[in-house]
Design a protein around this motif. Structure first.
Motif, PDB file in Angstrom:
ATOM      1  N   TRP A 127       5.078   2.466  50.612  1.00  0.00           N
ATOM      2  CA  TRP A 127       5.062   2.005  52.240  1.00  0.00           C
ATOM      3  C   TRP A 127       4.976   0.424  52.248  1.00  0.00           C
ATOM      4  O   TRP A 127       4.739  -0.218  53.158  1.00  0.00           O
ATOM      5  N   CYS A 128       5.546  -0.177  51.395  1.00  0.00           N
ATOM      6  CA  CYS A 128       5.894  -1.679  51.263  1.00  0.00           C
ATOM      7  C   CYS A 128       7.126  -1.889  51.511  1.00  0.00           C
ATOM      8  O   CYS A 128       7.924  -1.973  50.798  1.00  0.00           O
ATOM      9  N   PRO A 129       7.683  -2.631  52.707  1.00  0.00           N
ATOM     10  CA  PRO A 129       9.142  -2.961  52.996  1.00  0.00           C
ATOM     11  C   PRO A 129       9.493  -3.918  52.050  1.00  0.00           C
ATOM     12  O   PRO A 129      10.661  -3.747  51.335  1.00  0.00           O
ATOM     13  N   PRO A 130       8.888  -4.993  51.533  1.00  0.00           N
ATOM     14  CA  PRO A 130       9.483  -5.927  50.572  1.00  0.00           C
ATOM     15  C   PRO A 130       9.874  -5.108  49.175  1.00  0.00           C
ATOM     16  O   PRO A 130      10.972  -5.735  48.545  1.00  0.00           O
ATOM     17  N   CYS A 131       8.749  -4.343  48.734  1.00  0.00           N
ATOM     18  CA  CYS A 131       9.199  -3.586  47.700  1.00  0.00           C
ATOM     19  C   CYS A 131      10.449  -2.663  47.496  1.00  0.00           C
ATOM     20  O   CYS A 131      10.845  -2.822  46.727  1.00  0.00           O
ATOM     21  N   ILE A 132      10.310  -2.201  48.742  1.00  0.00           N
ATOM     22  CA  ILE A 132      11.652  -1.271  48.925  1.00  0.00           C
ATOM     23  C   ILE A 132      12.942  -2.091  49.013  1.00  0.00           C
ATOM     24  O   ILE A 132      13.983  -1.757  48.324  1.00  0.00           O
ATOM     25  N   LYS A 133      12.951  -3.167  49.587  1.00  0.00           N
ATOM     26  CA  LYS A 133      14.187  -4.193  49.681  1.00  0.00           C
ATOM     27  C   LYS A 133      14.393  -4.727  48.340  1.00  0.00           C
ATOM     28  O   LYS A 133      15.683  -4.685  47.942  1.00  0.00           O
ATOM     29  N   GLU A 134      13.493  -5.012  47.420  1.00  0.00           N
ATOM     30  CA  GLU A 134      13.661  -5.633  46.194  1.00  0.00           C
ATOM     31  C   GLU A 134      14.164  -4.722  45.163  1.00  0.00           C
ATOM     32  O   GLU A 134      14.673  -4.779  43.971  1.00  0.00           O
ATOM     33  N   MET A 135      14.037  -3.230  45.278  1.00  0.00           N
ATOM     34  CA  MET A 135      14.491  -2.102  44.551  1.00  0.00           C
ATOM     35  C   MET A 135      15.888  -2.168  44.176  1.00  0.00           C
ATOM     36  O   MET A 135      16.144  -2.103  42.798  1.00  0.00           O
ATOM     37  N   PRO A 136      16.945  -2.343  44.688  1.00  0.00           N
ATOM     38  CA  PRO A 136      18.392  -2.341  44.291  1.00  0.00           C
ATOM     39  C   PRO A 136      18.349  -3.354  43.334  1.00  0.00           C
ATOM     40  O   PRO A 136      18.921  -3.393  42.404  1.00  0.00           O
ATOM     41  N   ASP A 137      17.715  -4.829  43.344  1.00  0.00           N
ATOM     42  CA  ASP A 137      18.020  -5.731  42.671  1.00  0.00           C
ATOM     43  C   ASP A 137      17.273  -5.422  41.282  1.00  0.00           C
ATOM     44  O   ASP A 137      17.622  -6.083  40.292  1.00  0.00           O
ATOM     45  N   LEU A 138      16.213  -4.614  41.189  1.00  0.00           N
ATOM     46  CA  LEU A 138      15.516  -4.364  39.763  1.00  0.00           C
ATOM     47  C   LEU A 138      16.235  -3.551  39.317  1.00  0.00           C
ATOM     48  O   LEU A 138      16.631  -3.565  38.043  1.00  0.00           O
ATOM     49  N   VAL A 139      16.927  -2.553  40.140  1.00  0.00           N
ATOM     50  CA  VAL A 139      17.911  -1.579  39.110  1.00  0.00           C
ATOM     51  C   VAL A 139      19.056  -2.389  38.862  1.00  0.00           C
ATOM     52  O   VAL A 139      19.449  -2.279  37.665  1.00  0.00           O
ATOM     53  N   ARG A 140      19.714  -3.420  39.313  1.00  0.00           N
ATOM     54  CA  ARG A 140      20.946  -3.908  38.947  1.00  0.00           C
ATOM     55  C   ARG A 140      20.315  -5.098  37.838  1.00  0.00           C
ATOM     56  O   ARG A 140      21.136  -5.000  36.525  1.00  0.00           O
ATOM     57  N   PHE A 141      19.201  -5.677  37.742  1.00  0.00           N
ATOM     58  CA  PHE A 141      18.669  -6.360  36.798  1.00  0.00           C
ATOM     59  C   PHE A 141      18.322  -5.548  35.389  1.00  0.00           C
ATOM     60  O   PHE A 141      18.650  -5.942  34.381  1.00  0.00           O
ATOM     61  N   GLN A 142      17.777  -4.333  35.591  1.00  0.00           N
ATOM     62  CA  GLN A 142      17.513  -3.461  34.595  1.00  0.00           C
ATOM     63  C   GLN A 142      19.021  -3.067  33.718  1.00  0.00           C
ATOM     64  O   GLN A 142      19.041  -2.999  32.680  1.00  0.00           O
ATOM     65  N   ARG A 143      20.086  -2.717  34.450  1.00  0.00           N
ATOM     66  CA  ARG A 143      21.341  -2.480  34.133  1.00  0.00           C
ATOM     67  C   ARG A 143      21.812  -3.532  33.226  1.00  0.00           C
ATOM     68  O   ARG A 143      22.137  -3.333  31.845  1.00  0.00           O
ATOM     69  N   ASN A 144      21.709  -4.748  33.371  1.00  0.00           N
ATOM     70  CA  ASN A 144      22.119  -5.898  32.516  1.00  0.00           C
ATOM     71  C   ASN A 144      21.282  -6.234  31.605  1.00  0.00           C
ATOM     72  O   ASN A 144      21.708  -6.664  30.537  1.00  0.00           O
ATOM     73  N   TRP A 145      19.658  -6.278  31.962  1.00  0.00           N
ATOM     74  CA  TRP A 145      18.906  -6.761  30.870  1.00  0.00           C
ATOM     75  C   TRP A 145      18.645  -5.823  29.829  1.00  0.00           C
ATOM     76  O   TRP A 145      18.252  -6.220  28.898  1.00  0.00           O
ATOM     77  N   SER A 146      18.945  -4.656  29.916  1.00  0.00           N
ATOM     78  CA  SER A 146      18.665  -3.566  28.821  1.00  0.00           C
ATOM     79  C   SER A 146      19.460  -3.656  27.980  1.00  0.00           C
ATOM     80  O   SER A 146      19.463  -3.660  26.773  1.00  0.00           O
ATOM     81  N   LYS A 147      20.745  -4.345  28.242  1.00  0.00           N
ATOM     82  CA  LYS A 147      21.887  -4.704  27.120  1.00  0.00           C
ATOM     83  C   LYS A 147      21.275  -5.837  26.239  1.00  0.00           C
ATOM     84  O   LYS A 147      21.847  -5.864  25.083  1.00  0.00           O
ATOM     85  N   LYS A 148      20.298  -6.563  26.644  1.00  0.00           N
ATOM     86  CA  LYS A 148      19.688  -7.592  25.897  1.00  0.00           C
ATOM     87  C   LYS A 148      18.569  -7.293  25.283  1.00  0.00           C
ATOM     88  O   LYS A 148      17.554  -7.996  24.712  1.00  0.00           O
ATOM     89  N   GLY A 149      18.047  -5.995  25.428  1.00  0.00           N
ATOM     90  CA  GLY A 149      16.668  -5.562  24.746  1.00  0.00           C
ATOM     91  C   GLY A 149      15.610  -5.545  25.750  1.00  0.00           C
ATOM     92  O   GLY A 149      14.639  -5.050  25.390  1.00  0.00           O
TER      93      GLY A 149
END
Length: 186
Positions: A82-104
């Motif tokens: 129910w939190c609009p800023p939370c929903i807005k940042e989700m795509p960036d969290l997904v992109r960050f996870q994609r890159n950061w997981s390669k570094k552990g």
């Protein structure tokens, strides 16, 4: 403090946060972000004593154990459907996870929400990181990590040595998360 005193204090903080969120609802998104976003800079704080013992239900079933993330760089993001800023940042969290997981590194989402809305949100907006259902009890956990207002979204970065490295009230973005990861002590 007794359990009933703690309950009253928690309820008072929740109500104050709800009133503040209601007031923020009348502001433009940019004004609300300016009032709520707060990055505490580089920290080296200890985690709550019971942090690694905590467990949460997973939206898809099963249990999520924080102990499984020990020794890894970890970004914990507290959010709600129910939190609009939370929903807005989700795509960036997904992109960050994609890159950061390669570094552990690992992103972990903790939903401060009821199970059904969190599951419904995730079924329509799948993510590539682990999610735990913290429910309203997650508000106390956020408080123990320095979020005394109970606002969302709230993110913390934990270094591989188990110290709280970064803390931010308010939405994050990809560039900010990448800079956090680059400045993490080894």
């Amino acid at each position: 403090m007794t359990i009933s005193e703690q309950h009253i204090t928690n309820r008072r903080q929740f109500l104050q946060g709800a009133i503040a969120l209601g007031a923020l609802g009348s502001l433009t998104p940019q004004a609300a972000q300016a009032l709520t976003a707060q990055d505490d800079g580089l920290l080296m704080e200890s985690l709550p004593a019971n942090w690694w013992a905590l467990e949460f239900d997973r939206p898809q079933g099963g249990r999520l154990k924080l102990a499984d993330f020990r020794g890894k760089p970890l970004l914990v993001n507290f959010w709600a459907s129910w939190c609009p800023p939370c929903i807005k940042e989700m795509p960036d969290l997904v992109r960050f996870q994609r890159n950061w997981s390669k570094k552990g590194g690992q992103v972990l989402g903790l939903a401060i929400d009821s199970p059904t809305p969190a599951r419904q949100f995730l079924s329509k907006n799948p993510v590539n990181f682990d999610v735990g259902l913290a429910g309203m009890g997650g508000s106390e956990l956020m408080s123990s990590l320095g979020n005394l207002s109970g606002g969302l979204p709230f993110s913390v970065m934990i270094g591989p040595q188990g110290h709280l490295i970064r803390r931010k009230m308010g939405a994050t973005h990809l560039e900010e998360l990448q800079s956090w990861a680059q400045t993490m002590p080894r």
